[in-house]
Design a protein around this motif. Structure first.
Motif, PDB file in Angstrom:
ATOM      1  N   VAL A   1       0.027  10.089  -6.684  1.00  0.00           N
ATOM      2  CA  VAL A   1      -0.764  10.231  -5.464  1.00  0.00           C
ATOM      3  C   VAL A   1      -0.545   8.992  -4.600  1.00  0.00           C
ATOM      4  O   VAL A   1      -0.880   7.879  -5.012  1.00  0.00           O
ATOM      5  CB  VAL A   1      -2.260  10.383  -5.787  1.00  0.00           C
ATOM      6  N   PRO A   2       0.041   9.143  -3.400  1.00  0.00           N
ATOM      7  CA  PRO A   2       0.365   7.975  -2.572  1.00  0.00           C
ATOM      8  C   PRO A   2      -0.845   7.448  -1.804  1.00  0.00           C
ATOM      9  O   PRO A   2      -0.837   7.333  -0.587  1.00  0.00           O
ATOM     10  CB  PRO A   2       1.435   8.518  -1.619  1.00  0.00           C
ATOM     11  N   ALA A   3      -1.927   7.149  -2.541  1.00  0.00           N
ATOM     12  CA  ALA A   3      -3.130   6.604  -1.910  1.00  0.00           C
ATOM     13  C   ALA A   3      -3.640   5.483  -2.791  1.00  0.00           C
ATOM     14  O   ALA A   3      -4.579   5.647  -3.562  1.00  0.00           O
ATOM     15  CB  ALA A   3      -4.188   7.700  -1.742  1.00  0.00           C
ATOM     16  N   ASN A   4      -2.975   4.340  -2.706  1.00  0.00           N
ATOM     17  CA  ASN A   4      -3.360   3.223  -3.541  1.00  0.00           C
ATOM     18  C   ASN A   4      -3.186   1.923  -2.779  1.00  0.00           C
ATOM     19  O   ASN A   4      -2.580   1.891  -1.709  1.00  0.00           O
ATOM     20  CB  ASN A   4      -2.549   3.210  -4.840  1.00  0.00           C
ATOM     21  N   VAL A   5      -3.707   0.877  -3.356  1.00  0.00           N
ATOM     22  CA  VAL A   5      -3.588  -0.456  -2.775  1.00  0.00           C
ATOM     23  C   VAL A   5      -2.928  -1.343  -3.813  1.00  0.00           C
ATOM     24  O   VAL A   5      -3.536  -1.685  -4.831  1.00  0.00           O
ATOM     25  CB  VAL A   5      -4.962  -1.035  -2.386  1.00  0.00           C
ATOM     26  N   GLY A   6      -1.644  -1.683  -3.577  1.00  0.00           N
ATOM     27  CA  GLY A   6      -0.918  -2.480  -4.560  1.00  0.00           C
ATOM     28  C   GLY A   6      -0.831  -1.788  -5.908  1.00  0.00           C
ATOM     29  O   GLY A   6      -0.796  -2.448  -6.955  1.00  0.00           O
ATOM     30  N   GLY A   7      -0.782  -0.453  -5.904  1.00  0.00           N
ATOM     31  CA  GLY A   7      -0.694   0.302  -7.147  1.00  0.00           C
ATOM     32  C   GLY A   7      -2.032   0.688  -7.734  1.00  0.00           C
ATOM     33  O   GLY A   7      -2.102   1.535  -8.632  1.00  0.00           O
ATOM     34  N   PHE A   8      -3.122   0.081  -7.258  1.00  0.00           N
ATOM     35  CA  PHE A   8      -4.446   0.345  -7.815  1.00  0.00           C
ATOM     36  C   PHE A   8      -5.161   1.409  -7.001  1.00  0.00           C
ATOM     37  O   PHE A   8      -5.042   1.470  -5.776  1.00  0.00           O
ATOM     38  CB  PHE A   8      -5.281  -0.941  -7.830  1.00  0.00           C
ATOM     39  N   GLY A   9      -5.927   2.243  -7.683  1.00  0.00           N
ATOM     40  CA  GLY A   9      -6.695   3.277  -7.006  1.00  0.00           C
ATOM     41  C   GLY A   9      -6.807   4.536  -7.849  1.00  0.00           C
ATOM     42  O   GLY A   9      -7.617   4.600  -8.787  1.00  0.00           O
ATOM     43  N   PRO A  10      -5.989   5.580  -7.582  1.00  0.00           N
ATOM     44  CA  PRO A  10      -6.069   6.824  -8.349  1.00  0.00           C
ATOM     45  C   PRO A  10      -5.858   6.621  -9.847  1.00  0.00           C
ATOM     46  O   PRO A  10      -6.512   7.286 -10.659  1.00  0.00           O
ATOM     47  CB  PRO A  10      -4.944   7.676  -7.738  1.00  0.00           C
ATOM     48  N   ARG A  11      -4.943   5.728 -10.210  1.00  0.00           N
ATOM     49  CA  ARG A  11      -4.667   5.494 -11.634  1.00  0.00           C
ATOM     50  C   ARG A  11      -5.926   5.046 -12.373  1.00  0.00           C
ATOM     51  O   ARG A  11      -6.266   5.586 -13.441  1.00  0.00           O
ATOM     52  CB  ARG A  11      -3.576   4.429 -11.760  1.00  0.00           C
ATOM     53  N   GLU A  12      -6.630   4.076 -11.796  1.00  0.00           N
ATOM     54  CA  GLU A  12      -7.845   3.582 -12.458  1.00  0.00           C
ATOM     55  C   GLU A  12      -8.952   4.629 -12.447  1.00  0.00           C
ATOM     56  O   GLU A  12      -9.707   4.757 -13.417  1.00  0.00           O
ATOM     57  CB  GLU A  12      -8.329   2.297 -11.762  1.00  0.00           C
ATOM     58  N   GLY A  13      -9.048   5.385 -11.350  1.00  0.00           N
ATOM     59  CA  GLY A  13     -10.076   6.411 -11.283  1.00  0.00           C
ATOM     60  C   GLY A  13      -9.876   7.499 -12.321  1.00  0.00           C
ATOM     61  O   GLY A  13     -10.823   7.899 -13.013  1.00  0.00           O
TER      62      GLY A  13
ATOM     63  N   PRO B   1       0.832  -1.216   0.000  1.00  0.00           N
ATOM     64  CA  PRO B   1       0.000   0.000   0.000  1.00  0.00           C
ATOM     65  C   PRO B   1       0.858   1.255   0.000  1.00  0.00           C
ATOM     66  O   PRO B   1       1.962   1.280   0.541  1.00  0.00           O
ATOM     67  CB  PRO B   1      -0.796  -0.123   1.313  1.00  0.00           C
ATOM     68  N   GLY B   2       0.333   2.294  -0.621  1.00  0.00           N
ATOM     69  CA  GLY B   2       0.998   3.597  -0.608  1.00  0.00           C
ATOM     70  C   GLY B   2       1.826   3.893  -1.832  1.00  0.00           C
ATOM     71  O   GLY B   2       1.909   5.023  -2.276  1.00  0.00           O
ATOM     72  N   GLY B   3       2.483   2.881  -2.388  1.00  0.00           N
ATOM     73  CA  GLY B   3       3.254   3.063  -3.611  1.00  0.00           C
ATOM     74  C   GLY B   3       4.605   3.714  -3.434  1.00  0.00           C
ATOM     75  O   GLY B   3       5.268   4.021  -4.422  1.00  0.00           O
ATOM     76  N   VAL B   4       5.077   3.910  -2.184  1.00  0.00           N
ATOM     77  CA  VAL B   4       6.378   4.562  -1.974  1.00  0.00           C
ATOM     78  C   VAL B   4       7.272   3.795  -0.999  1.00  0.00           C
ATOM     79  O   VAL B   4       8.415   4.189  -0.774  1.00  0.00           O
ATOM     80  CB  VAL B   4       6.196   6.006  -1.448  1.00  0.00           C
ATOM     81  N   LEU B   5       6.775   2.690  -0.436  1.00  0.00           N
ATOM     82  CA  LEU B   5       7.544   1.980   0.583  1.00  0.00           C
ATOM     83  C   LEU B   5       8.832   1.387   0.013  1.00  0.00           C
ATOM     84  O   LEU B   5       9.836   1.273   0.719  1.00  0.00           O
ATOM     85  CB  LEU B   5       6.688   0.886   1.227  1.00  0.00           C
ATOM     86  N   GLY B   6       8.806   1.017  -1.252  1.00  0.00           N
ATOM     87  CA  GLY B   6      10.020   0.512  -1.873  1.00  0.00           C
ATOM     88  C   GLY B   6      11.106   1.572  -1.952  1.00  0.00           C
ATOM     89  O   GLY B   6      12.293   1.281  -1.737  1.00  0.00           O
ATOM     90  N   ASP B   7      10.706   2.802  -2.239  1.00  0.00           N
ATOM     91  CA  ASP B   7      11.677   3.894  -2.297  1.00  0.00           C
ATOM     92  C   ASP B   7      12.204   4.235  -0.903  1.00  0.00           C
ATOM     93  O   ASP B   7      13.380   4.578  -0.745  1.00  0.00           O
ATOM     94  CB  ASP B   7      11.045   5.131  -2.942  1.00  0.00           C
ATOM     95  N   VAL B   8      11.332   4.143   0.092  1.00  0.00           N
ATOM     96  CA  VAL B   8      11.793   4.354   1.467  1.00  0.00           C
ATOM     97  C   VAL B   8      12.830   3.300   1.838  1.00  0.00           C
ATOM     98  O   VAL B   8      13.874   3.600   2.434  1.00  0.00           O
ATOM     99  CB  VAL B   8      10.596   4.307   2.447  1.00  0.00           C
ATOM    100  N   HIS B   9      12.566   2.070   1.441  1.00  0.00           N
ATOM    101  CA  HIS B   9      13.488   0.976   1.746  1.00  0.00           C
ATOM    102  C   HIS B   9      14.851   1.198   1.101  1.00  0.00           C
ATOM    103  O   HIS B   9      15.892   1.087   1.757  1.00  0.00           O
ATOM    104  CB  HIS B   9      12.886  -0.346   1.260  1.00  0.00           C
ATOM    105  N   ARG B  10      14.858   1.556  -0.190  1.00  0.00           N
ATOM    106  CA  ARG B  10      16.158   1.731  -0.853  1.00  0.00           C
ATOM    107  C   ARG B  10      16.892   2.957  -0.323  1.00  0.00           C
ATOM    108  O   ARG B  10      18.127   2.978  -0.267  1.00  0.00           O
ATOM    109  CB  ARG B  10      15.999   1.808  -2.371  1.00  0.00           C
ATOM    110  N   ALA B  11      16.144   3.967   0.101  1.00  0.00           N
ATOM    111  CA  ALA B  11      16.790   5.149   0.669  1.00  0.00           C
ATOM    112  C   ALA B  11      17.532   4.802   1.954  1.00  0.00           C
ATOM    113  O   ALA B  11      18.701   5.149   2.139  1.00  0.00           O
ATOM    114  CB  ALA B  11      15.745   6.233   0.937  1.00  0.00           C
TER     115      ALA B  11
END
Length: 323
Positions: A254-266, A100-110
């Protein structure tokens, strides 16, 4: 007193929870509006050529993002081998696409790259500036494309660009005067940010590479979206599809998604519907894109599963992932 100390923690939990919750609400609204059919229809249409294209384009965009990160990190004094940066980026893309969120991977690599370099603060700032530079280039390209091609937002674009230009000018003027007027606790962060920009993004040997890598990466994401549109059955001309897919791509920030899905589809549903195509076509296209991005990120799952660390290239520095 204990209640007062607990409030910030509760606030942080609520802020973290509200983003995926917003994504769930948006997905629920889409399911209520168009049904589950467009989601399943898009997934059923994915074929071998689309998967191969996604893997190839994904490799190109990942290498470009890793190169951009390496340039910015090098300017900030964070050594980052290209092979290690590619591995970090693949893992980040996979985590972004599945969590969720779409940014946790970037936080991890940072954090991990900062620990490997012995300076978590610099590592985090390098990722923040690298991502910011990419977003700035993407917005600039989006403005050019949306001005050049017809789209539902074209009539509003001059006003939006004017507001953005005014906000940018105000930010520049504020940044120039802030160190003299800001409270003492803000002076050092502002100076650090200015130094990071000069050495990590706008340096003579860096900025051109950052722009080039960002342009190629945005082009790769757009190409994948167009492959998804064709795979989902969209037959509109490319000149009509390009701005619509670009709007959906912008919504992914927009960091409000579930597994990448959400704002993009809307946004895809709204953009395709407003352009005279069906909202269901937009949802199907965005769903196929999400699936193709997940497939393209699978090398990151391999990196994560093997617990491989780029730090091992430098004599095994650092602990293993999760250690």
């Amino acid at each position: 007193m204990p209640a007062a100390t607990a409030r910030p923690g509760i606030g942080r939990v609520l802020r973290v929870a509200v983003r995926p919750l917003a994504g769930l609400v948006l997905l629920a609204g889409l399911l209520w509006g168009v049904g589950v059919g467009p989601f399943l229809h898009g997934l059923r249409l994915i074929d071998g050529p689309a998967v191969a294209a996604a893997l190839g384009i994904g490799a190109l965009t990942t290498v470009c993002c890793a190169w951009r990160w390496r340039l910015v990190a090098g300017g900030l004094g964070v050594p980052l081998p290209l092979v290690g940066a590619v591995a970090h980026c693949y893992r980040a893309v996979f985590l972004n696409a599945t969590l969720p969120g779409g940014v946790l991977g970037d936080v991890h690599r940072a954090v991990r790259s900062g620990r490997d370099a012995g300076d978590v603060g610099r590592g985090v700032r390098a990722v923040v500036w690298e991502r910011t530079a990419g977003q700035v280039v993407q917005v600039a390209l989006a403005a050019a494309v949306l001005l050049a091609f017809p789209s539902p937002v074209r009539p509003l674009l001059p006003m939006v660009l004017g507001l953005l230009a005014a906000a940018l000018l105000g930010a520049v003027l504020l940044a120039r005067s802030a160190p003299a007027r800001a409270p003492a606790r803000w002076v050092r962060p502002l100076r650090v940010a200015a130094a990071d920009l000069r050495s990590g993004v706008l340096a003579r040997g860096t900025w051109a590479g950052v722009v080039l890598a960002s342009v190629v990466a945005v082009g790769g994401h757009l190409a994948t979206f167009l492959v998804a549109a064709r795979t989902a059955g969209a037959t509109a001309p490319l000149a009509e599809l390009l701005p619509l897919t670009l709007l959906a791509l912008l919504a992914m920030a927009v960091p409000a998604n579930v597994g990448g899905f959400g704002p993009r589809e809307g946004v895809a549903a709204w953009a395709f519907g407003a352009a005279g195509l069906s909202a269901a076509q937009g949802v199907a296209t965005a769903t196929v894109y999400g699936a193709l991005v997940l497939v393209a990120s699978l090398p990151g799952a391999v990196v994560l599963a093997t617990r491989w660390r780029p730090g091992r290239e430098r004599g095994g520095q650092g602990a293993r992932i999760g250690g």
